[in-house]
Design an enzyme around this catalytic site. Sequence first.
Site, PDB file in Angstrom:
ATOM      1  N   GLY A 153       0.802  -1.223   0.000  1.00 35.70           N
ATOM      2  CA  GLY A 153       0.000   0.000   0.000  1.00 35.70           C
ATOM      3  C   GLY A 153       0.836   1.274   0.000  1.00 35.70           C
ATOM      4  O   GLY A 153       0.297   2.372  -0.050  1.00 35.70           O
ATOM      5  N   TYR A 158       6.137   1.125  12.578  1.00 31.94           N
ATOM      6  CA  TYR A 158       6.448   2.551  12.639  1.00 31.94           C
ATOM      7  C   TYR A 158       7.915   2.712  12.253  1.00 31.94           C
ATOM      8  O   TYR A 158       8.737   3.170  13.032  1.00 31.94           O
ATOM      9  CB  TYR A 158       6.213   3.105  14.047  1.00 31.94           C
ATOM     10  CG  TYR A 158       4.760   3.141  14.483  1.00 31.94           C
ATOM     11  CD1 TYR A 158       3.725   2.890  13.596  1.00 31.94           C
ATOM     12  CD2 TYR A 158       4.424   3.451  15.798  1.00 31.94           C
ATOM     13  CE1 TYR A 158       2.405   2.931  13.992  1.00 31.94           C
ATOM     14  CE2 TYR A 158       3.096   3.504  16.213  1.00 31.94           C
ATOM     15  CZ  TYR A 158       2.094   3.234  15.305  1.00 31.94           C
ATOM     16  OH  TYR A 158       0.787   3.283  15.713  1.00 31.94           O
TER      17      TYR A 158
HETATM   18  C1  LIG Z   1      -1.809   6.833   7.686  1.00 36.53           C
HETATM   19  C2  LIG Z   1      -1.150   5.622   8.300  1.00 36.53           C
HETATM   20  C3  LIG Z   1      -1.796   4.953   9.328  1.00 36.53           C
HETATM   21  C4  LIG Z   1      -1.247   3.830   9.898  1.00 36.53           C
HETATM   22  N1  LIG Z   1      -1.912   3.185  10.892  1.00 36.53           N
HETATM   23  C5  LIG Z   1      -1.413   2.060  11.399  1.00 36.53           C
HETATM   24  C6  LIG Z   1      -2.122   1.331  12.391  1.00 36.53           C
HETATM   25  O1  LIG Z   1      -3.204   1.727  12.822  1.00 36.53           O
HETATM   26  N2  LIG Z   1      -1.588   0.184  12.855  1.00 36.53           N
HETATM   27  C7  LIG Z   1      -0.380  -0.288  12.393  1.00 36.53           C
HETATM   28  O2  LIG Z   1       0.046  -1.369  12.819  1.00 36.53           O
HETATM   29  N3  LIG Z   1       0.324   0.395  11.484  1.00 36.53           N
HETATM   30  C8  LIG Z   1      -0.167   1.541  10.982  1.00 36.53           C
HETATM   31  N4  LIG Z   1       0.546   2.208  10.029  1.00 36.53           N
HETATM   32  C9  LIG Z   1       1.831   1.681   9.608  1.00 36.53           C
HETATM   33  C10 LIG Z   1       1.646   0.650   8.510  1.00 36.53           C
HETATM   34  O3  LIG Z   1       1.062  -0.510   9.022  1.00 36.53           O
HETATM   35  C11 LIG Z   1       2.993   0.294   7.933  1.00 36.53           C
HETATM   36  O4  LIG Z   1       3.597   1.430   7.374  1.00 36.53           O
HETATM   37  C12 LIG Z   1       2.881  -0.810   6.881  1.00 36.53           C
HETATM   38  O5  LIG Z   1       4.154  -1.346   6.641  1.00 36.53           O
HETATM   39  C13 LIG Z   1       2.277  -0.284   5.602  1.00 36.53           C
HETATM   40  O6  LIG Z   1       2.050  -1.317   4.709  1.00 36.53           O
HETATM   41  P1  LIG Z   1       1.883  -0.969   3.162  1.00 36.53           P
HETATM   42  O7  LIG Z   1       1.732  -2.251   2.420  1.00 36.53           O
HETATM   43  O8  LIG Z   1       0.847   0.064   2.990  1.00 36.53           O
HETATM   44  O9  LIG Z   1       3.272  -0.265   2.894  1.00 36.53           O
HETATM   45  P2  LIG Z   1       4.463  -0.430   1.866  1.00 36.53           P
HETATM   46  O10 LIG Z   1       5.188   0.863   1.945  1.00 36.53           O
HETATM   47  O11 LIG Z   1       3.976  -0.852   0.523  1.00 36.53           O
HETATM   48  O12 LIG Z   1       5.305  -1.599   2.486  1.00 36.53           O
HETATM   49  C14 LIG Z   1       5.888  -1.538   3.772  1.00 36.53           C
HETATM   50  C15 LIG Z   1       7.002  -2.576   3.860  1.00 36.53           C
HETATM   51  O13 LIG Z   1       6.469  -3.870   3.623  1.00 36.53           O
HETATM   52  C16 LIG Z   1       7.055  -4.451   2.451  1.00 36.53           C
HETATM   53  N5  LIG Z   1       5.988  -5.132   1.719  1.00 36.53           N
HETATM   54  C17 LIG Z   1       4.827  -4.608   1.245  1.00 36.53           C
HETATM   55  N6  LIG Z   1       4.110  -5.541   0.615  1.00 36.53           N
HETATM   56  C18 LIG Z   1       4.816  -6.697   0.696  1.00 36.53           C
HETATM   57  C19 LIG Z   1       4.603  -8.021   0.223  1.00 36.53           C
HETATM   58  N7  LIG Z   1       3.514  -8.345  -0.457  1.00 36.53           N
HETATM   59  N8  LIG Z   1       5.535  -8.943   0.482  1.00 36.53           N
HETATM   60  C20 LIG Z   1       6.656  -8.639   1.170  1.00 36.53           C
HETATM   61  N9  LIG Z   1       6.914  -7.402   1.633  1.00 36.53           N
HETATM   62  C21 LIG Z   1       6.012  -6.441   1.398  1.00 36.53           C
HETATM   63  C22 LIG Z   1       7.642  -3.286   1.686  1.00 36.53           C
HETATM   64  O14 LIG Z   1       8.714  -3.689   0.859  1.00 36.53           O
HETATM   65  C23 LIG Z   1       8.086  -2.362   2.795  1.00 36.53           C
HETATM   66  O15 LIG Z   1       9.313  -2.784   3.334  1.00 36.53           O
HETATM   67  C24 LIG Z   1       0.009   3.358   9.441  1.00 36.53           C
HETATM   68  C25 LIG Z   1       0.664   4.032   8.426  1.00 36.53           C
HETATM   69  C26 LIG Z   1       0.108   5.157   7.862  1.00 36.53           C
HETATM   70  C27 LIG Z   1       0.838   5.890   6.775  1.00 36.53           C
END
Ligand SMILES: Cc1cc2nc3c(=O)[nH]c(=O)nc-3n(C[C@H](O)[C@H](O)[C@H](O)COP(=O)(O)OP(=O)(O)OC[C@H]3O[C@@H](n4cnc5c(N)ncnc54)[C@H](O)[C@@H]3O)c2cc1C
Length: 569
Positions: free
Chosen positions: A113, A478
């Site tokens: 995401g 985080y």
């Molecule tokens: C507005 C906001 C609110 C949030 N609220 C919360 C919350 O309430 N609770 C909480 O726990 N966290 C929260 N977070 C943090 C969030 O859970 C982490 O930033 C999480 O890693 C985001 O996942 P993503 O897939 O969107 O991110 P990305 O930036 O796409 O990925 C994050 C990491 O995971 C890896 N990754 C992604 N997809 C895969 C995959 N399919 N296989 C292997 N690795 C992968 C990426 O390479 C990167 O290292 C929040 C973040 C934001 C920006």
Amino acid sequence: MRVLSPKKLVCFLSIVVLLSLPCTASATNSAQSTFVHCLVNHSDHSHPIKEAIFTPNNPSFSSLLQAYIRNLRSNTSTTRKPFIIITALHVSHVQASVVCAQRHNLHMKIQGGGHDYEGASYVAEVPFFLLDMFNLRSIDVDIETETALVQAGATLGEVYYRIAEKSKIHGFPAGVCPTVGVGGHISGAGYGNMMRKYGVSVDNVIDAQIIDVQGRLLDRESMGEDLFWAITGAGGASFGVIISYTLKLVRVPENVTVFEVKKTFEKNATNMVYNWQHVAPNIDNELFIRLILEVINGSENGRKTIRATFIALFLGDSKSLISLMNERFPQLGLKQSQCIETSWLQSLLFWDNMDIAATPLEILLERQAKSLKYLKRKSDYVKEPISKEGWEGIWKKMIELENGVMYFNPYGGRMAEIPSTETPFPHRDGNLWKIQYQANWYESGKDVEDHYINTIRELHKYMTPFVSKNPRQAFINYKDLDLGINHHGMKSYFEGRVYGVNYFKDNFNRLVQIKTKVDPGNFFRNEQSIPILSHIGRVRMVTEKSLKNSILFCLFPINLVMARKGLMF
Ligand SMILES: Cc1cc2nc3c(=O)[nH]c(=O)nc-3n(C[C@H](O)[C@H](O)[C@H](O)COP(=O)(O)OP(=O)(O)OC[C@H]3O[C@@H](n4cnc5c(N)ncnc54)[C@H](O)[C@@H]3O)c2cc1C
Ligand SMILES: *[C@@H]1O[C@H](CO)[C@@H](O)[C@H](O)[C@H]1NC(C)=O
Ligand SMILES: *[C@@H]1O[C@H](CO)[C@@H](O)[C@H](O)[C@H]1NC(C)=O
Ligand SMILES: *[C@@H]1O[C@H](CO)[C@@H](O)[C@H](O)[C@H]1NC(C)=O
Ligand SMILES: *[C@@H]1O[C@H](CO)[C@@H](O)[C@H](O)[C@H]1NC(C)=O
Ligand SMILES: *[C@@H]1O[C@H](CO)[C@@H](O)[C@H](O)[C@H]1NC(C)=O
């Protein structure tokens, strides 16, 4: 000066561009084309991978790249761009990416995401290509077995919406921001406002599919319990590409209750904050009261004050909530009129600062973030209540710094019952609450950035006496590069241990062993991935230090042998 006609200008510019291309460009292009050949060769021909490959000269390249940038800090003109984006349309595209990247010695970033706080899914110090997972986002909810199979490219909002479409009394405990991706969120444990009742997300994951370093599609049974354990909390991208998770749904009441109460310090909030820390981690598991502290303008001209916001989810009706609050937290003075009874799905809108009555639920399917900003986050865990004097010092410091926001998320309940070794996420018993430090800003520029980042670092430093130590615990979701960065050189293990112990405490040891076994070449690596114990690294490390430090020379080999056996680190 003569003005060139547009046609001539284009021609002139092309010549300039051609002349200024470094001679490595054609080498890069041919490397790129053999990589593309390899991708085509290694993917399922009934799902042509060519449709998923975007090079920088493709008109969609920039918009694809920007679609999932969630932190403007990572959207500068100097931020390195990937040389290819692969928007996998089929599992075989992921397999081909993993296999061919290794064959051609290319660095891969996996994007779910895009919510990584440090942009780790789309920023790199070395040339890289992006494996973008957003097309792989199917969600299959089965109410009979109370499970959901969700692909890694789905967002939390999509998951919640699809669950509620099938049942009003089921939900899933994960984050409250609907645009966060499953791939990163769940692999990093995932917490949300049902944590005190049901634990973190990974406490409710029963199966997973992953593409391992050899390009194999594995499920829990075929990957084995060690690797399954690792991908339920160690953070994304250290062990493979997550294709899907199978979630165990949880029961929620048809109607839940939410409230939000804001108090400034001019209105006696000190007392409430002091009491919150005794109540929130110990009250019924059905109740989660987050506390937000921030600096705002006071009523007196030019004076800053602190505002405390108490925002809560109660898995029950408002009448029971009021009587519980009157008994346990009378200082807040919660009234019926401040409570909203609503469905669990709608309660998510409330928690995301949206007007429940005016916002259609379909907003949860919206993948674009509402607004973008520059941001920096840090985290901490608090184990002992803070004294009134302690709080007063904290207010003073926040006011002196003029900005900075702290989110306090209470633990206890189910969190204290689950052993810290159950998943890589170790922050269980003994924590009263987690702190998230926030700096948000809206202007570009290095000076502004430095100012905000330094402010949050200073607040974090000020909090040292009040938070966990040895190690100072931090939450992997985080992501905070201040904790250390891995350069994947000879010192990789030691660099990794620094942040690794903050994020995973003793579970770090087991993670290193699993990593060394399943990805010995350290293909799946990033700024803060789990390091491997490498033989070459060990030998070099010892020779490097031996002349300087004979004691370490004696101890290192023993430590490392023991470490491999899981005895100690
Ligand atoms: C507005 C906001 C609110 C949030 N609220 C919360 C919350 O309430 N609770 C909480 O726990 N966290 C929260 N977070 C943090 C969030 O859970 C982490 O930033 C999480 O890693 C985001 O996942 P993503 O897939 O969107 O991110 P990305 O930036 O796409 O990925 C994050 C990491 O995971 C890896 N990754 C992604 N997809 C895969 C995959 N399919 N296989 C292997 N690795 C992968 C990426 O390479 C990167 O290292 C929040 C973040 C934001 C920006
Ligand atoms: C494609 O695969 C064939 C056989 O499987 C092999 O001979 C050929 O070299 C491969 N091409 C590339 C570019 O990998
Ligand atoms: C990111 O940067 C690009 C190029 O400078 C710009 O066009 C785009 O609007 C920026 N994105 C956001 C969301 O500000
Ligand atoms: C939930 O709330 C709705 C709307 O207020 C109401 O119609 C319904 O009866 C409530 N359900 C229960 C179980 O209380
Ligand atoms: C403020 O808190 C104190 C200490 O608990 C209490 O005695 C007092 O009544 C409160 N004042 C207001 C205005 O609520
Ligand atoms: C707070 O006050 C400052 C001036 O002291 C002003 O510039 C700023 O806009 C105010 N912020 C808000 C949210 O009112």
